[in-house]
Design a protein around this motif. Structure first.
Motif, PDB file in Angstrom:
ATOM      1  N   SER A 191       0.810  -1.225   0.000  1.00 31.46           N
ATOM      2  CA  SER A 191       0.000   0.000   0.000  1.00 31.46           C
ATOM      3  C   SER A 191       0.842   1.274   0.000  1.00 31.46           C
ATOM      4  O   SER A 191       0.446   2.298   0.543  1.00 31.46           O
ATOM      5  CB  SER A 191      -0.960   0.010   1.194  1.00 31.46           C
ATOM      6  OG  SER A 191      -1.816  -1.117   1.140  1.00 31.46           O
ATOM      7  N   GLU A 234       3.656   7.406  -1.929  1.00 32.43           N
ATOM      8  CA  GLU A 234       2.516   8.269  -2.196  1.00 32.43           C
ATOM      9  C   GLU A 234       2.935   9.737  -2.261  1.00 32.43           C
ATOM     10  O   GLU A 234       3.704  10.210  -1.422  1.00 32.43           O
ATOM     11  CB  GLU A 234       1.466   8.075  -1.099  1.00 32.43           C
ATOM     12  CG  GLU A 234       0.218   8.925  -1.256  1.00 32.43           C
ATOM     13  CD  GLU A 234      -0.731   8.401  -2.315  1.00 32.43           C
ATOM     14  OE1 GLU A 234      -1.924   8.726  -2.273  1.00 32.43           O
ATOM     15  OE2 GLU A 234      -0.274   7.641  -3.193  1.00 32.43           O
ATOM     16  N   ALA A 269       1.649  12.377  -1.153  1.00 28.12           N
ATOM     17  CA  ALA A 269       0.667  12.946  -0.224  1.00 28.12           C
ATOM     18  C   ALA A 269       0.920  14.437  -0.006  1.00 28.12           C
ATOM     19  O   ALA A 269       2.063  14.871   0.152  1.00 28.12           O
ATOM     20  CB  ALA A 269       0.732  12.203   1.106  1.00 28.12           C
ATOM     21  N   VAL A 304      -1.545  11.566  -7.123  1.00 27.55           N
ATOM     22  CA  VAL A 304      -2.786  11.079  -6.517  1.00 27.55           C
ATOM     23  C   VAL A 304      -3.980  11.345  -7.431  1.00 27.55           C
ATOM     24  O   VAL A 304      -4.803  10.453  -7.690  1.00 27.55           O
ATOM     25  CB  VAL A 304      -3.009  11.736  -5.142  1.00 27.55           C
ATOM     26  CG1 VAL A 304      -4.346  11.292  -4.553  1.00 27.55           C
ATOM     27  CG2 VAL A 304      -1.866  11.390  -4.197  1.00 27.55           C
ATOM     28  N   LEU A 341       3.488   7.075   5.937  1.00 27.81           N
ATOM     29  CA  LEU A 341       2.386   7.394   5.027  1.00 27.81           C
ATOM     30  C   LEU A 341       2.058   6.184   4.169  1.00 27.81           C
ATOM     31  O   LEU A 341       2.821   5.221   4.093  1.00 27.81           O
ATOM     32  CB  LEU A 341       2.720   8.610   4.164  1.00 27.81           C
ATOM     33  CG  LEU A 341       3.884   8.530   3.160  1.00 27.81           C
ATOM     34  CD1 LEU A 341       3.439   7.951   1.824  1.00 27.81           C
ATOM     35  CD2 LEU A 341       4.461   9.915   2.911  1.00 27.81           C
ATOM     36  N   SER A 342       0.887   6.213   3.508  1.00 28.34           N
ATOM     37  CA  SER A 342       0.458   5.147   2.605  1.00 28.34           C
ATOM     38  C   SER A 342      -0.465   5.760   1.559  1.00 28.34           C
ATOM     39  O   SER A 342      -0.684   6.976   1.550  1.00 28.34           O
ATOM     40  CB  SER A 342      -0.282   4.046   3.380  1.00 28.34           C
ATOM     41  OG  SER A 342      -1.604   4.471   3.705  1.00 28.34           O
ATOM     42  N   TRP A 343      -1.046   4.919   0.696  1.00 24.87           N
ATOM     43  CA  TRP A 343      -1.971   5.473  -0.305  1.00 24.87           C
ATOM     44  C   TRP A 343      -3.442   5.240   0.085  1.00 24.87           C
ATOM     45  O   TRP A 343      -4.329   5.417  -0.727  1.00 24.87           O
ATOM     46  CB  TRP A 343      -1.665   4.910  -1.686  1.00 24.87           C
ATOM     47  CG  TRP A 343      -2.020   3.466  -1.952  1.00 24.87           C
ATOM     48  CD1 TRP A 343      -2.532   2.545  -1.094  1.00 24.87           C
ATOM     49  CD2 TRP A 343      -1.885   2.796  -3.222  1.00 24.87           C
ATOM     50  NE1 TRP A 343      -2.721   1.332  -1.730  1.00 24.87           N
ATOM     51  CE2 TRP A 343      -2.334   1.458  -3.043  1.00 24.87           C
ATOM     52  CE3 TRP A 343      -1.455   3.171  -4.481  1.00 24.87           C
ATOM     53  CZ2 TRP A 343      -2.344   0.521  -4.078  1.00 24.87           C
ATOM     54  CZ3 TRP A 343      -1.448   2.239  -5.511  1.00 24.87           C
ATOM     55  CH2 TRP A 343      -1.890   0.932  -5.309  1.00 24.87           C
ATOM     56  N   GLU A 348      -8.173   9.176   3.168  1.00 26.06           N
ATOM     57  CA  GLU A 348      -7.816  10.587   3.035  1.00 26.06           C
ATOM     58  C   GLU A 348      -6.603  10.956   3.879  1.00 26.06           C
ATOM     59  O   GLU A 348      -5.828  11.847   3.514  1.00 26.06           O
ATOM     60  CB  GLU A 348      -9.004  11.466   3.435  1.00 26.06           C
ATOM     61  CG  GLU A 348     -10.184  11.374   2.471  1.00 26.06           C
ATOM     62  CD  GLU A 348     -11.331  12.292   2.871  1.00 26.06           C
ATOM     63  OE1 GLU A 348     -11.146  13.068   3.842  1.00 26.06           O
ATOM     64  OE2 GLU A 348     -12.378  12.234   2.221  1.00 26.06           O
ATOM     65  N   ARG A 408      -3.957   9.210   4.377  1.00 27.50           N
ATOM     66  CA  ARG A 408      -2.717   8.696   3.767  1.00 27.50           C
ATOM     67  C   ARG A 408      -1.725   8.254   4.846  1.00 27.50           C
ATOM     68  O   ARG A 408      -0.530   8.567   4.781  1.00 27.50           O
ATOM     69  CB  ARG A 408      -2.053   9.751   2.874  1.00 27.50           C
ATOM     70  CG  ARG A 408      -2.972  10.404   1.864  1.00 27.50           C
ATOM     71  CD  ARG A 408      -3.433   9.423   0.809  1.00 27.50           C
ATOM     72  NE  ARG A 408      -4.120  10.104  -0.283  1.00 27.50           N
ATOM     73  CZ  ARG A 408      -5.059   9.573  -1.037  1.00 27.50           C
ATOM     74  NH1 ARG A 408      -5.433   8.322  -0.816  1.00 27.50           N
ATOM     75  NH2 ARG A 408      -5.613  10.218  -2.017  1.00 27.50           N
ATOM     76  N   ASP A 409      -2.206   7.500   5.818  1.00 33.24           N
ATOM     77  CA  ASP A 409      -1.327   7.004   6.872  1.00 33.24           C
ATOM     78  C   ASP A 409      -1.630   5.527   7.111  1.00 33.24           C
ATOM     79  O   ASP A 409      -2.167   4.855   6.221  1.00 33.24           O
ATOM     80  CB  ASP A 409      -1.474   7.833   8.151  1.00 33.24           C
ATOM     81  CG  ASP A 409      -2.921   7.847   8.683  1.00 33.24           C
ATOM     82  OD1 ASP A 409      -3.741   7.010   8.238  1.00 33.24           O
ATOM     83  OD2 ASP A 409      -3.228   8.698   9.546  1.00 33.24           O
TER      84      ASP A 409
END
Length: 464
Positions: A146, A168, A170, A198, A296-298, A301, A303-304
């Motif tokens: 992810s 990501e 972000a 994104v 963080l991740s994708w 909203e 993104r964590d």
């Protein structure tokens, strides 16, 4: 010149069966085979095969101009091997074109990078070996589950020898910066970072078929025009998504594949190329570091990692699972290892989330987050009992590791000696054959020559 890095992830959820408290200690098989076969067969038919056929057509029509990247989780590959081998065969055909790159990722599609460096390294190496086995490629770039990333994780990935990593783009990390450049890890400057755009990615994977979206309908030429209109110095456009977006999230009836097939021609008209992650990492220099102290991740909203570890149930399950991580690694039992891979998969924790999400969450057999937690903890209770039963609990991990290393070294030494004995036996047998040949030759040489038979003297004739 602008270039597009198009990447797809392939992973398959391993569904657990309904596992009761009273099953602990009596039933060591945790999986819903029917649902696993049904779900991957459906995805293969509705998404993977049509999408891969479309990408193959795009390569055939555009040659070396069009390029694409994939990563496959190890557990996903295992499911494909059992239930949809045609997907792996199609990927091998794509690999033979020379226009496809395969990336590394954790074997289980799990969260080991957040908690156990050795477990993470072992997972990545195991998946990379499977990629090399199938496609003959040694992955140079890593994509964590992810797109999970932090400065610490970047340092771990760099230590494993990778040139680059996907993550990501972000807003809370980038701030005023654009995702359309190559950056590097602040703790490991030699690790280059490719950041997902994104908006462009989600326009395809999440919004394409949404008639209420202001960008609907989305056409390939207008999509590519948006990319062409970015400032000239913004050269790298990273479009990352799950392959299942083509056919599942966005149904085939939406003409999603026709949109995809039109992209290369539109890009070529506007002077935009396609590149693989490794090509970008080799060709382009980093413009600066990205500081990511928090993970963080994708997903969602924020993104964590809150979708997996955001509530007490998730954290309790996660901590209990990884409490035996070192023990599992040290013991290295084949059946335990397979269950370990499946139980690490991030979806097990995702099912327990209590967060609202804009993206629909299918909880499978579970009616609620607590239901998912209860079932998983029952399975985990049995699994941990099996791990502990392998060796006495009073032997701590360090002592056990030393003991098993000694046993392994002794085994290796015995194996080497057995091989040496076999080699010497073969040598002795060969020498014996040579000796027998030499003896035969000498015996032949020493044998006395036969004397010719003496002629009999003629007797005188007797007179009358």
């Amino acid at each position: 010149m602008k270039t597009i890095c198009l990447y797809f992830e392939i992973h398959q959820i391993i569904h657990l069966k309904r596992y009761r408290f009273f099953d602990i200690g009596t039933d060591h098989y945790y999986y819903d085979d029917y649902e696993n076969e049904r779900s991957i067969t459906e995805i293969a038919e509705r998404s993977y095969m049509p999408a891969l056929n479309a990408l193959q057509e795009m390569i055939a029509n555009n040659g070396q101009y069009f390029k694409v990247a994939f990563s496959l989780s190890g557990v996903g590959m295992e499911q494909l091997e059992m239930h949809a081998p045609q997907v792996l065969e199609k990927l091998q055909e794509l690999n033979n074109t020379g226009c496809v790159e395969f990336l590394a990722e954790p074997y289980s599609h799990g969260l080991s990078s957040l908690v156990n460096e050795e477990a993470f390294a072992n997972e990545v190496k195991k998946q990379a070996a499977k990629i090399q086995e199938y496609f003959g490629q040694k992955p140079q770039v890593l994509r964590n589950s992810s797109l999970i990333y932090s400065d610490d994780i970047g340092a771990q990935v760099a230590a494993l020898g990778f040139k680059g990593m996907l993550t990501e783009g972000a807003k809370h990390v980038l701030g005023w910066k654009s995702p359309h450049y190559v950056y590097h890890c602040t703790m490991a400057p030699n690790l280059k970072l490719l950041l997902r755009d994104v908006t462009l990615s989600d326009d395809i994977s999440l919004r394409f078929n949404n008639s209420d979206w202001e960008g609907y309908p989305l056409f390939a030429d207008s999509y590519m025009k948006r990319i062409a209109d970015f400032p000239a110095e913004e050269q790298v456009i990273n479009i990352f998504m799950e392959l299942s977006a083509l056919g599942m999230a966005q149904p085939l009836s939406s003409n999603i594949l026709e949109f995809m097939k039109a992209l290369p021609a539109c890009a070529k008209e506007m002077g935009i190329t396609f590149s693989t992650p490794t090509e970008i990492c080799k060709k382009l220099k980093s413009v600066g570091e990205i500081n990511v102290p928090d993970t963080l991740s994708w997903v969602d909203e924020e993104r964590d990692v809150s979708c997996w570890l955001g509530n007490p149930m998730q954290r309790e399950a996660f901590n209990k699972l990884y409490s035996v991580a070192d023990r599992v690694r040290i013991a290295n039992d084949p059946r335990i290892n397979q269950d370990w891979d499946y139980l690490q998969a991030s979806n097990n924790f995702r099912f327990m989330t209590t967060k609202p999400s804009n993206v629909g969450l299918d909880r499978g057999i579970y009616q609620s987050p607590f239901d998912a937690f209860t079932n998983y903890m029952n399975v985990l209770g049995d699994f941990i009992s099996r791990v502990k039963s392998l060796y006495p609990e009073e032997i701590d991990n360090e002592e056990l590791s030393s003991l098993l290393t000694t046993i392994k070294n002794q085994g290796d030494e015995i194996s080497m000696k057995d091989k040496e004995i076999t080699r010497l036996q073969a040598k002795v047998e060969k020498m014996q054959v040579e000796e027998d040949k030499l003896k035969a030759k000498l015996d032949k040489t020493k044998a006395p020559a036969k004397k010719p038979a003496a002629k009999k003297k003629a007797e005188p004739e007797k007179e009358g």
